[in-house]
Motif scaffolding. Structure first.
Motif, short mmCIF file in Angstrom:
data_model
loop_
_atom_site.label_atom_id
_atom_site.label_comp_id
_atom_site.label_asym_id
_atom_site.label_seq_id
_atom_site.Cartn_x
_atom_site.Cartn_y
_atom_site.Cartn_z
N GLN A 696 0.83 -1.21 0.00
CA GLN A 696 0.00 0.00 0.00
C GLN A 696 0.86 1.25 0.00
O GLN A 696 0.55 2.23 0.67
CB GLN A 696 -0.91 0.00 1.23
N GLY A 697 1.96 1.20 -0.73
CA GLY A 697 2.81 2.37 -0.86
C GLY A 697 3.61 2.70 0.38
O GLY A 697 4.21 3.77 0.48
N ARG A 698 3.64 1.81 1.35
CA ARG A 698 4.39 2.08 2.57
C ARG A 698 5.43 0.98 2.79
O ARG A 698 5.25 -0.16 2.36
CB ARG A 698 3.45 2.16 3.78
N TYR A 699 6.50 1.34 3.51
CA TYR A 699 7.57 0.38 3.78
C TYR A 699 7.33 -0.31 5.11
O TYR A 699 6.99 0.34 6.09
CB TYR A 699 8.92 1.09 3.77
N HIS A 700 7.51 -1.60 5.10
CA HIS A 700 7.23 -2.39 6.30
C HIS A 700 8.48 -3.10 6.77
O HIS A 700 9.13 -3.82 6.00
CB HIS A 700 6.13 -3.42 6.02
#
Ligand code: ADP
Ligand code: ZN
Ligand code: ZN
Length: 745
Positions: A696-700
């Motif tokens: 979702q466009g975020r870094y995890h």
């Protein structure tokens, strides 16, 4: 009633907020009859809002000067919320390192969160007055309907509820006319009231005579009904576990206690419920997603007051208060839906264990494929192990036949010998279930000229090709795109679906077997309410048909006419990075296989695989789940993984990779220093990128904590949460702590 003790000067209130602390208020307004006490809901000013909180402490002191404390705006309860429920919320918040205010908030019905009183709705129950009983037959000669109504009520010495009367096509006016003549009157009763039959008249349907193994299991359970007594009931689908639940409940309810039954999300079907309701004369209260807020509050109140002898529900039902707890049963205890995967990440099965222990009551966990956690407890003797090895009905469970996929042409994912088996089964007028764990038409779209694959812009993942309606969709973030007409990289128009999903298999089978209905069951085809039930009802009629479905079909449903089960691809879990993947895919395979041959015919289960020589898969196929589980337990022990080690996972996410990384490094560094200083035996690994780093466009990212002792892990987690809460940089990165994570993704 005035209280003799003076009110406390300070109320420590848990408010719905992520902050892990109580907030102090001054008591104000009129206290409830019993005085201020923990468990009372209060409305309090919080920031710029008013919120509903719960008093947790009554004290004389605060860290703030008493004059700076704001007064509570109102007390919302006349008595504290149920004590067993408060205990469970406290335990949950502490165990999962979650804010108590948020835990309480999530664990109460919506209407209580909004400040409604804890009162179930009521209804009128009508009965004859003395005058009504003595009324001469001709008294109502000119009002024949009223006379009929009077006669009907005369048949019911305990009276009849308003609804039941109206359902007999009598009108309100007729009732009121009789009341006006003093012949009938009404009293209020809870909407959920039921007549409580005595122990001898509990059953509406007689219990089945048990087979030997069932009888042994039940008598073991009967041995200790008044103490904590954890038992694992391990039995294949159809071995009669549910019958044991029913007879155990009968014993518990017969002693005037309540039974709480948890079932997986997918398992609370009308069939399950009707089986419970048909057996007992007492009400069976079901907590499912279809309830209105009012119905949910009614059920909660009925359980809390002890009017609901049997409560059955999914994960969150573990938070149902019980006035007289008698037993907790967890069906399909291995099921993944018992773990909440966001916010308060609790595991309902684990909370069931804690709760049964707290109440000192029996706990029954049932499964055909128990989790390795529960098996380890049963093997060590900590829990009783109750095996059911035979099917209660005629047939032995089908064995898995591994089918080598390598080098074979496929149609809709299926190879010729499997298609032949399908043809034969349909020709014998039986039904076929094709299990494929992918919805959509194909896992992705590929360019045959340059090798381009349709990838999601926001995730490290491919987009799934859908045909109904046509589009590319990411199953991780729900982004959608129109189908490209040509390859975005090389311009070629040779774009082809890669692999098969449910839609493609459905299409292929419909083409190959045009005379037989093909029902697809996945999240897309069952979006409309009732669609799933309608298909199942049709399938149960028994005409030959093909069912193509995802794991929605794998569990719980009784499909008596299915005699062939095909697993399109068994390989997803074999070489996955997650250490639980093998356990979970073995459970799923066995559950799917359990659909075959439940009624009059034996079944076959064909499992297609690219790895027919895989030792785990072969062990499962040849010797069954128990043997594989044994092997997996040894591997977990050797690798120091759960259930032989306790884990916690700190997840960090940010739109900026560096921000998450930096916080992860600092948090892990600080924790390691603290661990070294305190000589605490806890490992801290990471930060490392999550298996799907960009989602979702975020870094995890994640930091993993592991320890041999739960208490050590618990202390480390408590320290880490406090560090994160008090470190200003942590506010810019989203983080969450998952105790006993079920997945490392
Ligand atoms: P499970 O919960 O293990 O899948 P069930 O309790 O649903 O098993 O039993 C499977 C079927 O066998 C049901 O139709 C049930 O009515 C029947 N059954 C269970 N126990 C007995 C028994 N002792 N005698 C006859 N039939 C039984
Ligand atoms: Zn291309
Ligand atoms: Zn995506």
């Amino acid at each position: 009633m005035p209280t003799s003790t003076p009110p406390p000067r300070v109320l420590g209130v848990a408010v719905p907020s992520p902050l892990r602390r109580l907030f102090d208020y001054r008591p104000a307004g009129s206290p409830p009859p019993g005085g201020w006490a923990p468990g009372l809901r209060v409305r309090v000013p919080f920031g710029r809002r008013e919120v509903v909180g719960v008093v947790m402490e009554c004290r004389e002191r605060s860290d703030l000067p008493l004059t700076e404390l704001k007064p509570v705006s109102a007390c919302l309860d006349s008595a504290p919320l149920p004590a067993d429920w408060l205990w469970l919320c406290r335990f949950t918040a502490r165990y999962y390192q979650h804010s108590l205010g948020d835990t309480l908030h999530q664990a109460m019905p919506v209407l209580l969160r909004q400040g409604r009183a804890l009162e179930g709705r009521t209804r009128e129950r009508w009965q004859l007055t003395a005058a009504g009983r003595d009324a001469p037959a001709e008294a109502l000669a000119r009002a024949p309907r009223q006379a009929e109504l009077l006669a009907m009520l005369a048949q019911h010495p305990h009276g009849l509820a308003n609804q039941a009367i109206l359902a007999q096509s009598f009108s309100r006016e007729q009732l009121m006319a009789l009341a006006g003549k003093g012949l009938v009157d009404a009293r209020e009763e809870p909407l959920t009231a039921g007549t409580q039959p005595d122990a001898d008249h509990l059953l509406a349907d007689p219990a089945l005579p048990l087979n030997r193994e069932q009888a042994v299991a039940l008598s073991t359970l009967h041995e200790r009904l008044d103490a904590y007594h954890p038992c694992l009931l391990e039995g294949v689908t159809g071995s009669g576990k549910t019958e044991i639940y029913l007879q155990l409940i009968e014993a518990v309810v017969g002693r005037g206690r309540q039974a709480l039954v948890l079932v997986p999300e997918i398992g609370l079907t009308p069939q399950t419920l009707s089986r419970f309701r048909k057996r007992f004369r007492v009400p069976v209260v079901a907590l499912h997603s279809g309830l209105t807020d009012h119905e949910r509050l009614d059920a909660w109140e009925a359980a809390a007051r002890g009017r609901a002898p049997i409560v059955i529900g999914t994960r969150s039902a573990i938070f149902t208060p019980l006035a007289r707890p008698g037993v907790i049963i967890v069906d399909e205890e291995h099921d993944g839906s018992y773990k909440q995967q966001d916010g308060l990440r609790y595991h309902a099965r684990d909370l069931a264990v804690a709760r049964a222990h707290h109440h000192g009551i029996p706990l029954l966990l049932g499964s055909a494929t128990p989790s390795l956690e529960s098996l380890a407890k049963a093997r060590s003797g900590e829990w009783r192990h109750l095996p059911l090895t035979h099917r209660a009905t005629r047939h032995a469970p089908a064995t898995l036949e591994l089918i080598d996929l390598r080098g074979r042409p496929r149609q809709g994912g299926l190879i010729p010998p499997v298609l032949d088996a399908i043809r034969e089964t349909l020709a014998a007028d039986h039904q076929v279930l094709v299990f494929i764990n992918r919805r959509g038409f194909a896992p992705t779209l590929a360019c045959h000229a340059c090798g381009w694959l349709a990838e999601c812009d926001a995730c490290d993942a491919r987009m799934t090709l859908h045909r109904q309606p046509p589009m590319l969709a990411c199953h991780h973030c729900d982004r959608r795109r129109a189908l490209p007409e040509s390859c975005p990289t090389c311009g070629s128009i040779d774009l082809r679906p890669l692999g098969s999903g449910t839609e493609r298999t459905e299409e292929t089978l419909a083409g190959l077997f045009p005379k037989v209905p093909v029902h697809r069951i996945d999240r897309d085809s069952t979006r409309r309410r009732d669609a799933f039930e309608q298909i199942l009802a049709e399938v149960r009629r028994g005409e030959p048909c093909l069912l193509v479905g995802t794991q929605m079909l794998a569990k719980g449903h009784h499909l008596p006419h299915v005699t062939l089960v095909v697993v399109v691809n068994a390989d997803a879990g074999l070489y996955a990075s997650d250490f639980r993947a093998l356990e979970q895919s073995a459970q799923l395979l066995v559950q799917v296989a359990g659909r075959a041959g439940r009624a009059a015919h034996p079944g076959r289960v064909l499992v297609q695989t690219l790895h027919p020589d895989d030792p785990h898969l072969r062990l499962l196929a040849r010797r069954g789940y128990a043997a594989l589980a044994e092997q997996l337990l040894e591997e977990r022990r050797a690798a120091a993984l759960p259930p032989f080690r306790f884990l916690a996972l700190l997840r960090l996410e940010s739109a900026k990779e560096e921000a998450a990384n930096e916080l992860g490094r600092r948090a892990a560094g600080a924790l390691r220093d603290w661990l070294t200083e305190g000589e605490l035996a806890v490992d801290c690994l990471g930060p490392v990128p999550a298996p799907m780093e960009r989602r979702q466009g975020r870094y995890h990212l994640q930091v993993m904590l592991g320890a041999e002792r739960r208490s050590a892990l618990h202390r480390a987690c408590a320290w880490l949460t406090r560090w994160l809460e008090t470190t200003p940089e942590a506010r810019r990165t989203r983080w969450s702590l998952d105790i006993d994570p079920q997945t490392l993704s």
